[in-house]
Design a protein around this motif. Structure first.
Motif, PDB file in Angstrom:
ATOM      1  N   GLU B  35      -0.259  10.467  -1.037  1.00 43.05           N
ATOM      2  CA  GLU B  35       0.489   9.237  -1.269  1.00 43.05           C
ATOM      3  C   GLU B  35      -0.464   8.073  -1.571  1.00 43.05           C
ATOM      4  O   GLU B  35      -0.250   7.295  -2.494  1.00 43.05           O
ATOM      5  N   GLU B  36      -1.539   7.991  -0.788  1.00 46.22           N
ATOM      6  CA  GLU B  36      -2.495   6.909  -1.007  1.00 46.22           C
ATOM      7  C   GLU B  36      -3.177   7.032  -2.354  1.00 46.22           C
ATOM      8  O   GLU B  36      -3.429   6.037  -3.030  1.00 46.22           O
ATOM      9  N   LEU B  39      -0.764   5.642  -4.875  1.00 49.84           N
ATOM     10  CA  LEU B  39      -0.635   4.189  -4.766  1.00 49.84           C
ATOM     11  C   LEU B  39      -1.886   3.502  -5.292  1.00 49.84           C
ATOM     12  O   LEU B  39      -1.833   2.504  -5.990  1.00 49.84           O
ATOM     13  N   ARG B  40      -3.017   4.070  -4.940  1.00 47.57           N
ATOM     14  CA  ARG B  40      -4.293   3.513  -5.324  1.00 47.57           C
ATOM     15  C   ARG B  40      -4.473   3.493  -6.830  1.00 47.57           C
ATOM     16  O   ARG B  40      -5.215   2.694  -7.380  1.00 47.57           O
ATOM     17  N   ASP B  42      -2.285   2.639  -8.830  1.00 46.12           N
ATOM     18  CA  ASP B  42      -1.349   1.626  -9.315  1.00 46.12           C
ATOM     19  C   ASP B  42      -0.008   2.193  -9.766  1.00 46.12           C
ATOM     20  O   ASP B  42       0.733   1.533 -10.489  1.00 46.12           O
ATOM     21  N   VAL B  45       5.488   1.675  -6.318  1.00 44.05           N
ATOM     22  CA  VAL B  45       5.917   2.191  -5.026  1.00 44.05           C
ATOM     23  C   VAL B  45       7.175   3.048  -5.178  1.00 44.05           C
ATOM     24  O   VAL B  45       7.309   4.099  -4.556  1.00 44.05           O
ATOM     25  N   THR B  46       8.087   2.575  -6.027  1.00 46.59           N
ATOM     26  CA  THR B  46       9.336   3.309  -6.239  1.00 46.59           C
ATOM     27  C   THR B  46       9.059   4.725  -6.726  1.00 46.59           C
ATOM     28  O   THR B  46       9.636   5.698  -6.231  1.00 46.59           O
ATOM     29  N   ASP B  49       7.347   6.802  -3.980  1.00 40.15           N
ATOM     30  CA  ASP B  49       8.324   7.221  -2.968  1.00 40.15           C
ATOM     31  C   ASP B  49       9.134   8.408  -3.472  1.00 40.15           C
ATOM     32  O   ASP B  49       9.383   9.363  -2.730  1.00 40.15           O
ATOM     33  N   THR B 225      -6.611  -2.018 -15.649  1.00 38.66           N
ATOM     34  CA  THR B 225      -6.970  -2.410 -14.286  1.00 38.66           C
ATOM     35  C   THR B 225      -5.846  -3.235 -13.650  1.00 38.66           C
ATOM     36  O   THR B 225      -5.943  -3.632 -12.504  1.00 38.66           O
ATOM     37  N   GLN B 226      -4.794  -3.518 -14.431  1.00 42.56           N
ATOM     38  CA  GLN B 226      -3.740  -4.356 -13.874  1.00 42.56           C
ATOM     39  C   GLN B 226      -2.777  -3.570 -13.001  1.00 42.56           C
ATOM     40  O   GLN B 226      -2.630  -2.366 -13.127  1.00 42.56           O
ATOM     41  N   GLY B 227      -2.126  -4.290 -12.144  1.00 38.19           N
ATOM     42  CA  GLY B 227      -1.219  -3.665 -11.196  1.00 38.19           C
ATOM     43  C   GLY B 227       0.214  -3.723 -11.672  1.00 38.19           C
ATOM     44  O   GLY B 227       0.509  -3.558 -12.860  1.00 38.19           O
ATOM     45  N   GLN B 228       1.110  -3.980 -10.730  1.00 36.13           N
ATOM     46  CA  GLN B 228       2.541  -3.871 -10.994  1.00 36.13           C
ATOM     47  C   GLN B 228       3.040  -4.895 -11.998  1.00 36.13           C
ATOM     48  O   GLN B 228       4.110  -4.742 -12.573  1.00 36.13           O
ATOM     49  N   ASN B 229       2.277  -5.965 -12.230  1.00 34.47           N
ATOM     50  CA  ASN B 229       2.727  -6.959 -13.192  1.00 34.47           C
ATOM     51  C   ASN B 229       2.795  -6.395 -14.609  1.00 34.47           C
ATOM     52  O   ASN B 229       3.511  -6.914 -15.461  1.00 34.47           O
ATOM     53  N   VAL B 232       6.290  -5.870 -15.640  1.00 32.52           N
ATOM     54  CA  VAL B 232       6.992  -7.092 -16.003  1.00 32.52           C
ATOM     55  C   VAL B 232       6.585  -7.526 -17.416  1.00 32.52           C
ATOM     56  O   VAL B 232       7.422  -7.931 -18.229  1.00 32.52           O
TER      57      VAL B 232
END
Lengths: 442, 300
Positions: B35-36, B39-40, B42, B45-46, B49, B225-229, B232
Motif C-alpha cells: 500500500e505504501e 501511495l508513494r 503518487d 488514495v481512491t 484503496d 513529480t507532481q502529486g494529486q493536483n 485537477v
C-alpha cells in the motif's frame, strides 16, 4: 482539503454518537478519514503516519470520542499538529554580517528558480536593499536570456556565468558587487535532479566556493510524494537554509512541500503566489496550516486589502453606500480593487467558513469570467446610465448588451441585482448609522 | 524505455522482495508495504484503496496468496488502467498535422515540443516548430536554441505577441513550405487562471481556422513529480483546451508519475509519451507494462 475533512469527520462522529459505547476501532475509523484527507493533499505518507500517531495519542488523551463536538475537537487537534509540523514562527532571511549578502537558489527543473530570483530581487529592493542578479544556469537553453529579460523589466543589474568558468564568474560577480554599490547578490542556478551525481557535484562546488548567506531550495507547491526524497538528497549534499514554495496560486494543497519541513527540518521561508514579479510573500506557518485545512486565512486577506485597496476611495464608497448614493461607477471601482487583490477563488478560501461556500459557487475561473462580464456590461453604460439606472429602457439595454458582448437578459440580471443591493443598503442604514455595527469576529 | 525508467527503481519498493523469498506468503505487514509503495508513487488514495480491497479479496477468497502472484495481479490491474485508448499520435496524413503542447508552468512543455519534433523528424516527417509562448521571458529563445540543435525550422512569435496568431501563421507557413507537421509550444499557465485558460481556448479555436479540424492533437504535459493536483490540472485543461493525450515528464528522477492512473481512469485520456531525460532523444512512447514494472519492479 479541510472542507472535505470537516464534512467527513462530522459524518463519522455523528455515526459514533449513535453508539452506546465508542471503542478504539471507532476512533480509528475517524483517523482513516484524516489520513485520506492528508494523502489527497500530497502530504508525504511517512509524515502522514507520524501525524496520525500524534493525533491518535492526543485524541485519546483528550477523550475526543466521548465528546459531543468530537469532530471539531479532532479537526483542532489535526490543525495544531499540522501547524507544529510547519514550524512555529515565521522564518526570515539572514543578512551577511560583512560583505554582500549572497542568496543562492537551487532545485529541480521547472520548480520556478529563475522567476523566484527576479521576484526576490524585486521584494528586497522594496525593503531598500540594492540587489544584483547573477545568472548561473548555464545548462537550460536561454535560461540566462530569461533572467536578463526579467532583470531588464525590473531595471536591475545582472551578470551571467558561462559553463567553463562557472565558479570564477559567480565569485567575481560577488566580489565586484560591493564596488558597484550592491549589497545583495541573488544567484540563480540550473535545475537539476537530485540523483544526477555530476550535476550535484557541480552545484556543491559552486556553493562551497560562494558560501551563500542563504541557500534556498525552490519547491513546486504541486509536488507529490517524491518531494521529500528530493529535498533530503539536496540537503545531504548542500547546506540548505530554507525553502521557497512556488505556484501557491494553484489550487494544490501543498502537502508535499510542507512535508519537507517535517521530514528534513528545513524551514519554509517564502512562497510564490503569482506570475507577476511582486508575487512573493513571507511564509507564515500558522496561516498556511489554516489554509491547507480550509479554515480561512483572514490575516492574509486583510494584508492584501491594505496593500491594494485605496483607503480614501474605500471610505468614499462606504459613505456613498450609507447615503444611498452608490452608483455603478462606484461599483466598477470596487470591482477593480477586488481584482487587484488576486483571483476570486483564492480570496474566498481565505475567509473563514467560506471554503465550503466557495465550493458551491462556480469554480475559480468561472467566477473570474462572471466578474469580467459584469465589468464589460458596466463599461458599456454611458456616464448618465451609471449614475441613474432608472434611465435604462429597452433600447438602452439592447445597446449595452451589444456593446458588452452579452445578452439583454444578462444586463437585466445585473440591473436587478444592483437594485436589490440598493434596497438592502437602505435597510442597513439605520443600523449602521446608529453605531450598532456588529463587531467583526476573527 | 527500461533504461530510462530503471533509474526510478529505488530503495523502498525493492523491500517488497527482500531476501529473494519469491514464493513467500502474503502477510499483513507485506500488504502494508504494498500500500505504501503505491501511495508513494503518487497513485490517488481512491485508486490505492480500491486496489488494496481487491488484493485482500483475492488473498482471502481465491487463495492467491504468494507475493509474486499477488504482485502480478496488481500489475495487471494497473496495466489495464493505462491500456485505455489509442496511444498513436493523432492526425497522421493531415496536411499539415497540428500538435499543440499545453500545461502548467515548469512542467517541461518547451523541452517536450523540441523532443517531439526530433522524434517526428526521425520517423520521416518534416516538422515545423511554433514558438507560441510569448509570455515567459526568453521562452522563444529557448525553443529557437532547440530548433537549431535538432535541425528543425521554427516560426517564432514576438514577446507579448498574440500566441494564437503565432500558431495560425505557423500552420500557414507549413502549408506553404510543405512541412508535414506543426508542433506548437504554448505558455505555461496554471489551470486556476480563468483568463489564461480562455486564451488557450482561443488558441485552439484559431488553429482550427488555419486548417479545418486542427489541432489534431492537444498534448497536456504533466510533471511526473507532481502529486494529486495533476488530476485537477488534467480536468481543467481537458475542459478548456480539449486535451487528446498526456505526456508525463521528469521520469528520470525518483518520482514515478502515479497520478496518471487516476487521470487515465477518470478522463479516459491515453498517456502517449514519457520524458525520461534532458537529451533530445529522451522522449519515448508509453509502454504501460514497462511503466508499471518501473513502479512495482520484478525480482529486485
Amino acid at each position: 482539503m479541510f472542507e472535505q475533512l470537516s464534512d467527513r469527520l462530522t459524518d463519522t462522529f455523528a455515526k459514533l454518537q449513535g453508539r452506546p459505547r465508542v471503542t478504539d476501532a471507532d476512533l480509528d475509523e475517524a483517523l482513516r478519514d484524516v489520513r485520506v484527507a492528508l494523502l489527497e493533499a500530497d502530504v508525504n505518507f511517512k509524515v502522514v503516519k507520524t501525524l496520525i500517531a500524534t493525533v491518535r495519542e492526543r485524541a485519546i488523551g483528550e477523550n475526543v470520542i466521548a465528546n459531543i463536538s468530537g469532530a471539531q475537537q479532532t479537526v483542532k487537534i489535526v490543525h495544531d499538529a499540522l501547524a507544529e509540523m510547519l514550524g512555529g514562527e515565521t522564518a526570515t532571511l539572514a543578512r551577511a554580517t560583512s560583505g554582500p549578502t549572497v542568496i543562492a537558489l537551487v532545485g529541480l527543473q521547472g520548480s520556478g528558480k529563475t522567476t523566484t530570483a527576479a521576484k526576490l530581487a524585486a521584494s528586497l529592493r522594496k525593503e531598500g536593499r540594492r540587489p544584483l542578479l547573477v545568472a548561473a544556469d548555464v545548462h537550460r537553453p536561454a535560461a540566462i536570456d530569461q533572467l536578463r529579460a526579467l532583470a531588464k523589466q525590473l531595471a536591475l543589474p545582472m551578470e551571467s556565468a558561462s559553463e567553463t568558468t562557472l565558479i570564477a564568474d559567480v565569485t567575481n560577480a560577488i566580489a565586484g558587487a560591493a564596488a558597484n554599490g550592491r549589497d545583495t547578490v541573488i544567484v540563480d542556478t540550473a535545475g537539476r535532479l537530485h540523483i544526477d551525481d555530476a550535476m550535484m557535484d557541480e552545484v556543491a562546488s559552486l556553493v562551497s566556493a560562494v558560501k551563500p548567506t542563504e541557500l534556498l531550495l525552490v519547491v513546486d507547491a504541486m509536488a507529490g510524494q517524491d518531494a521529500v526524497e528530493a529535498a533530503a538528497a539536496f540537503k545531504a549534499r548542500l547546506p540548505i537554509t530554507g525553502l521557497v514554495v512556488t505556484k501557491v496560486d494553484s489550487d494544490a494543497r501543498g502537502g508535499a512541500s510542507l512535508s519537507i519541513r517535517a521530514a528534513t527540518g528545513i524551514p519554509v521561508k517564502l512562497m510564490g503566489t503569482s506570475e507577476r514579479l511582486d508575487g512573493l510573500e513571507p511564509f507564515h506557518p500558522d496561516r498556511i496550516a489554516r489554509r491547507i485545512l480550509g479554515m480561512g486565512d483572514i490575516l492574509t486577506l486583510v494584508e492584501r486589502a491594505q496593500e491594494h485597496v485605496d483607503q480614501k476611495e474605500a471610505e468614499e464608497s462606504a459613505r456613498k453606500f450609507l447615503e444611498s448614493r452608490f452608483t455603478f461607477d462606484d461599483f466598477y471601482k470596487q470591482l477593480q480593487q477586488i481584482k487587484k487583490m488576486g483571483p476570486l477563488g483564492d480570496l474566498m478560501k481565505m475567509i473563514p467558513g467560506m471554503g465550503a461556500i466557495a465550493k458551491q459557487l462556480p469554480d475559480g475561473p468561472t467566477a473570474e469570467r462572471e466578474l469580467k462580464r459584469v465589468e464589460a456590461i458596466i463599461s458599456s453604460m454611458t456616464t448618465q446610465e451609471r449614475v441613474d439606472p432608472t434611465l435604462m429602457n429597452g433600447s438602452r439595454r439592447k445597446r449595452i448588451a451589444g456593446g458588452s458582448g452579452t445578452t439583454v437578459s444578462e444586463v437585466n440580471h445585473l440591473l436587478k441585482q444592483f437594485k436589490e443591493m440598493q434596497t438592502q443598503m437602505k435597510q442597513l442604514r439605520p443600523m449602521l448609522q446608529g453605531g450598532r455595527l456588529p463587531r467583526m469576529r476573527m | 524505455m527500461k533504461e530510462g525508467l530503471a533509474r526510478t527503481r529505488f530503495g523502498f519498493i525493492t523491500r517488497l522482495f527482500a531476501g529473494g523469498e519469491t514464493s513467500s506468503k502474503v502477510t499483513e505487514a507485506w500488504l502494508g508495504e504494498l500500500e505504501e509503495a503505491l501511495l508513494r508513487a503518487d497513485l490517488s488514495v481512491t485508486l490505492v484503496d480500491s486496489v488494496m480491497l481487491q488484493v485482500r479479496d483475492i488473498v482471502a477468497f481465491q487463495k492467491i496468496d504468494t507475493v509474486p502472484r499477488v504482485l502480478d495481479a496488481v500489475r495487471d490491474a494497473l496495466v489495464a488502467v493505462l491500456a485505455n485508448g489509442d496511444r498513436e499520435l493523432r492526425g497522421a496524413g493531415q496536411k499539415p498535422r497540428v500538435i499543440l503542447v499545453v500545461g502548467v508552468n515548469g512542467s517541461g512543455k518547451t523541452t517536450t515540443a523540441a523532443k517531439l519534433a526530433k522524434r517526428l523528424l526521425q520517423s520521416g516527417e518534416t516538422p515545423l516548430l511554433a514558438a507560441a509562448d510569448t509570455f515567459r521571458a526568453a521562452a522563444i529563445e529557448q525553443l529557437e536554441t532547440w530548433a537549431g540543435r535538432i535541425g528543425v525550422p521554427i516560426v517564432s512569435g514576438r514577446p507579448d505577441g498574440d500566441p494564437a496568431a503565432v500558431v495560425f501563421d505557423a500552420v500557414n507557413a507549413a502549408i506553404a513550405r510543405g512541412n508535414s507537421v506543426v508542433v506548437a509550444d504554448t505558455a505555461g499557465r496554471l489551470h486556476t487562471k480563468g483568463h489564461l485558460m480562455d486564451e488557450l481556448g482561443k488558441i485552439v479555436r484559431v488553429t482550427g481556422r488555419a486548417r479545418e479540424g486542427a489541432p489534431d492533437e492537444v498534448l497536456l504535459v504533466l510533471d511526473g513529480t507532481q502529486g494529486q493536483n495533476a488530476i485537477v490540472q488534467a480536468r481543467q485543461f481537458t475542459k478548456d483546451a480539449q486535451v487528446t493525450g498526456i505526456v508525463v515528464t521528469k521520469l528520470d528522477g525518483t518520482a514515478k508519475g502515479g497520478a496518471v492512473f487516476a487521470i487515465a481512469d477518470e478522463l479516459k485520456l491515453p498517456v502517449k509519451l514519457l520524458g525520461v531525460g534532458e537529451r533530445a532523444d529522451d522522449l519515448i512512447p508509453m509502454d504501460p507494462r514497462a511503466f508499471v514494472d518501473a513502479l512495482l519492479p520484478k525480482g529486485a
